[in-house]
Design a protein around this motif. Structure first.
Motif, short mmCIF file in Angstrom:
data_model
loop_
_atom_site.label_atom_id
_atom_site.label_comp_id
_atom_site.label_asym_id
_atom_site.label_seq_id
_atom_site.Cartn_x
_atom_site.Cartn_y
_atom_site.Cartn_z
N HIS A 137 -0.15 -1.70 -8.68
CA HIS A 137 0.02 -0.66 -7.66
C HIS A 137 -0.32 0.73 -8.21
CE1 HIS A 137 1.84 -3.62 -5.04
NE2 HIS A 137 2.60 -4.00 -6.07
N GLN B 80 5.55 4.23 2.23
CA GLN B 80 6.03 5.40 2.98
C GLN B 80 6.77 4.98 4.24
OE1 GLN B 80 2.36 7.61 3.36
NE2 GLN B 80 2.71 8.70 1.43
N ASP B 81 6.29 3.95 4.93
CA ASP B 81 6.99 3.44 6.11
C ASP B 81 8.37 2.89 5.75
OD1 ASP B 81 4.86 4.11 7.74
OD2 ASP B 81 4.03 2.07 7.79
N GLU B 82 8.45 2.18 4.64
CA GLU B 82 9.74 1.65 4.18
C GLU B 82 10.71 2.79 3.89
OE1 GLU B 82 11.01 -1.53 3.63
OE2 GLU B 82 9.27 -2.22 4.75
N ILE C 281 -0.16 3.77 -5.82
CA ILE C 281 1.19 4.24 -5.47
C ILE C 281 1.78 5.05 -6.61
CG2 ILE C 281 3.54 3.51 -4.91
CD1 ILE C 281 2.30 1.12 -3.43
N LYS D 157 10.70 5.78 5.13
CA LYS D 157 11.09 6.47 6.36
C LYS D 157 12.12 5.69 7.16
CE LYS D 157 6.69 8.83 6.95
NZ LYS D 157 5.44 8.86 7.72
N THR E 240 0.85 -1.19 0.00
CA THR E 240 0.00 0.00 0.00
C THR E 240 0.89 1.25 0.00
OG1 THR E 240 -0.05 0.15 2.41
CG2 THR E 240 -1.76 -1.21 1.35
N VAL E 241 0.26 2.38 -0.24
CA VAL E 241 0.98 3.66 -0.19
C VAL E 241 1.59 3.84 1.20
CG1 VAL E 241 0.73 6.17 -0.29
CG2 VAL E 241 -0.45 4.75 -1.96
N GLU E 242 0.82 3.51 2.24
CA GLU E 242 1.29 3.67 3.61
C GLU E 242 2.50 2.78 3.89
OE1 GLU E 242 -1.97 3.06 2.81
OE2 GLU E 242 -2.69 5.10 3.12
N HIS E 243 2.44 1.54 3.42
CA HIS E 243 3.56 0.62 3.63
C HIS E 243 4.82 1.13 2.93
CE1 HIS E 243 5.69 -3.38 2.92
NE2 HIS E 243 5.87 -3.07 4.18
N GLN F 9 0.18 8.40 -6.36
CA GLN F 9 0.67 9.14 -5.19
C GLN F 9 2.02 9.78 -5.47
OE1 GLN F 9 -0.62 9.69 -2.09
NE2 GLN F 9 1.21 10.68 -1.32
N TYR F 10 2.90 9.05 -6.16
CA TYR F 10 4.24 9.56 -6.45
C TYR F 10 4.36 10.18 -7.83
CZ TYR F 10 5.70 7.67 -2.04
OH TYR F 10 5.83 7.44 -0.70
#
Length: 68
Positions: A53, A7-9, A56, A11, A2-5, A59-60
């Motif tokens: 995806h 982003q966590d990677e 994603i 970070k 996901t987009v959130e996953h 988003q980017y």
């Protein structure tokens, strides 16, 4: 993924994201080189297919492949 996953990677690691498509011949040709570079420089490598995806890519703001 996901987009959130993703982003966590990003970070928590140094990440190389390979925005690609299975139908893209240049993407397939670039993959071994990009993967080898990521492995040799101790970074996390993430390969994202445009067909799987789409959120994603949006988003980017990735509108074409290959895109690293």
């Amino acid at each position: 993924m996901t987009v959130e996953h993703l982003q966590d990677e990003i970070k928590s690691h140094i990440v190389v994201v390979d925005f690609m498509a299975t139908r893209c011949v240049p993407c397939q040709a670039m993959y071994p080189v990009v993967k080898e570079l990521a492995d040799h420089h101790n970074v996390r490598f993430i390969k994202l297919d445009a067909d799987e995806h789409e959120a994603i890519f949006d988003q980017y703001e990735v509108y074409g492949v290959p895109h690293i």
